[in-house]
Design an enzyme around this catalytic site. Structure first.
Site, PDB file in Angstrom:
ATOM      1  N   ARG A  41       0.804  -1.224   0.000  1.00 18.75           N
ATOM      2  CA  ARG A  41       0.000   0.000   0.000  1.00 18.75           C
ATOM      3  C   ARG A  41       0.835   1.271   0.000  1.00 18.75           C
ATOM      4  O   ARG A  41       0.309   2.350  -0.210  1.00 18.75           O
ATOM      5  CB  ARG A  41      -0.908   0.029   1.239  1.00 18.75           C
ATOM      6  CG  ARG A  41      -2.059  -0.935   1.162  1.00 18.75           C
ATOM      7  CD  ARG A  41      -2.973  -0.736   2.356  1.00 18.75           C
ATOM      8  NE  ARG A  41      -4.141  -1.577   2.241  1.00 18.75           N
ATOM      9  CZ  ARG A  41      -4.183  -2.870   2.576  1.00 18.75           C
ATOM     10  NH1 ARG A  41      -3.100  -3.437   3.068  1.00 18.75           N
ATOM     11  NH2 ARG A  41      -5.275  -3.569   2.433  1.00 18.75           N
ATOM     12  N   ILE A 108      -0.087 -11.349   4.976  1.00 22.73           N
ATOM     13  CA  ILE A 108      -0.457 -12.578   4.267  1.00 22.73           C
ATOM     14  C   ILE A 108       0.762 -13.463   4.033  1.00 22.73           C
ATOM     15  O   ILE A 108       0.725 -14.404   3.264  1.00 22.73           O
ATOM     16  CB  ILE A 108      -1.096 -12.230   2.900  1.00 22.73           C
ATOM     17  CG1 ILE A 108      -0.138 -11.367   2.054  1.00 22.73           C
ATOM     18  CG2 ILE A 108      -2.427 -11.485   3.102  1.00 22.73           C
ATOM     19  CD1 ILE A 108      -0.631 -11.093   0.639  1.00 22.73           C
ATOM     20  N   HIS A 126      -6.504 -10.900   6.502  1.00 25.18           N
ATOM     21  CA  HIS A 126      -6.465 -10.791   5.043  1.00 25.18           C
ATOM     22  C   HIS A 126      -6.024 -12.086   4.372  1.00 25.18           C
ATOM     23  O   HIS A 126      -5.636 -12.086   3.213  1.00 25.18           O
ATOM     24  CB  HIS A 126      -5.550  -9.630   4.613  1.00 25.18           C
ATOM     25  CG  HIS A 126      -6.039  -8.282   5.091  1.00 25.18           C
ATOM     26  ND1 HIS A 126      -5.234  -7.176   5.159  1.00 25.18           N
ATOM     27  CD2 HIS A 126      -7.261  -7.884   5.547  1.00 25.18           C
ATOM     28  CE1 HIS A 126      -5.941  -6.151   5.625  1.00 25.18           C
ATOM     29  NE2 HIS A 126      -7.166  -6.549   5.876  1.00 25.18           N
TER      30      HIS A 126
END
Ligand SMILES: [Zn+2]
Length: 253
Positions: A41, A108, A126
């Site tokens: 991100r 993850i 996630h």
């Protein structure tokens, strides 16, 4: 309160860890950058260069599935080589000492498990990118099987049991949050006396609601992150330093 410097931050954190009986860590991308996993991100991160493929598109389009798997295979050397950093190892030490019932993570990458936590004590909000799962029946697959199947047929494979698409076991954009994991995370947040938010900018909801939940239930809140977060104001201690440096002293304790 923001720690004046790294040393006083570590000292205060040490006192709080020693005083706590139940510590719940909540981890984000920042804990894994030391392990070479990029923060998708962040500005310049993968997601700002490569638009993420939303869940609906993955389900509807064979081309999107092929593209999603090509991207995942391209990342494989990075994920396969990643080893737990000092942050992961410090939390594993606290787990072994019986202070941590489970870790809640937005990551993850499977690194909490590799650091020694049993999978059932890692709450993954996630999902997990190190294996694949059928989106229909939930059957699990090794990535190696997916890759071989892709190479043989030239396209992303379907499930051998029900023929629905096989996807990394992650939660994509537009995909429902995993209910059981969310429920367990909420319960953990409400039943600890120290909540550690580590390496998350605390902006992605609903996950970012857990620190507030812990605080409202009476826990002390510590935020460890290189950058300011939206919830610094309500934290009992903010350590705005490198996570490896901050948690390194707690490895092996
Ligand atoms: Zn299936």
């Amino acid at each position: 309160m923001i720690a004046a410097d790294l040393r006083s931050g570590v000292e205060q954190l040490g006192d709080m860890i020693a005083a706590a009986s139940t510590i719940v860590p909540f981890t984000g991308a920042g804990i894994s950058t030391e392990s070479g996993i990029p923060d998708f991100r962040s500005p310049g991160g993968l997601w700002t260069r490569n638009r993420p493929i939303p869940f609906d598109e993955f389900v509807a389009s064979p081309d999107a599935r092929d593209e999603a798997w090509r991207r995942r295979f391209a990342m494989e050397p990075t994920f396969a080589a990643a080893q737990p950093g000092r942050g992961h190892r410090a939390l594993a030490s606290m787990y072994k000492a019986g202070k941590i019932p489970a870790v809640i993570t937005q990551n993850i990458d499977n690194l909490h498990q590799i650091s020694g936590l049993p999978a059932e004590h890692v709450i993954e909000l996630h999902g997990n990118t190190t294996y694949a799962r059928c989106i229909g029946c939930g059957k699990c697959y090794d990535l190696a099987w997916v890759k071989q199947s892709f190479q043989t047929t030239g396209s992303a494979p379907g499930c051998t049991a029900c023929d629905e698409p096989v996807k990394t076991a992650t939660i994509s954009f537009g995909q429902a949050m995993p209910e059981a994991a969310m429920r367990r995370a909420a319960e953990l947040a409400q039943h600890c006396d120290l909540f550690l938010a580590i390496g998350s900018s605390l902006v992605v909801w609903p996950a970012a609601g857990f620190p507030l939940m812990a605080k409202n239930a009476g826990a002390k809140l510590v935020i460890i992150n290189n950058e300011p977060t939206e919830q610094d104001d309500m934290a009992d201690l903010v350590i705005r330093h490198d996570i490896g440096e901050t948690l390194g002293p707690f490895v092996g304790n």
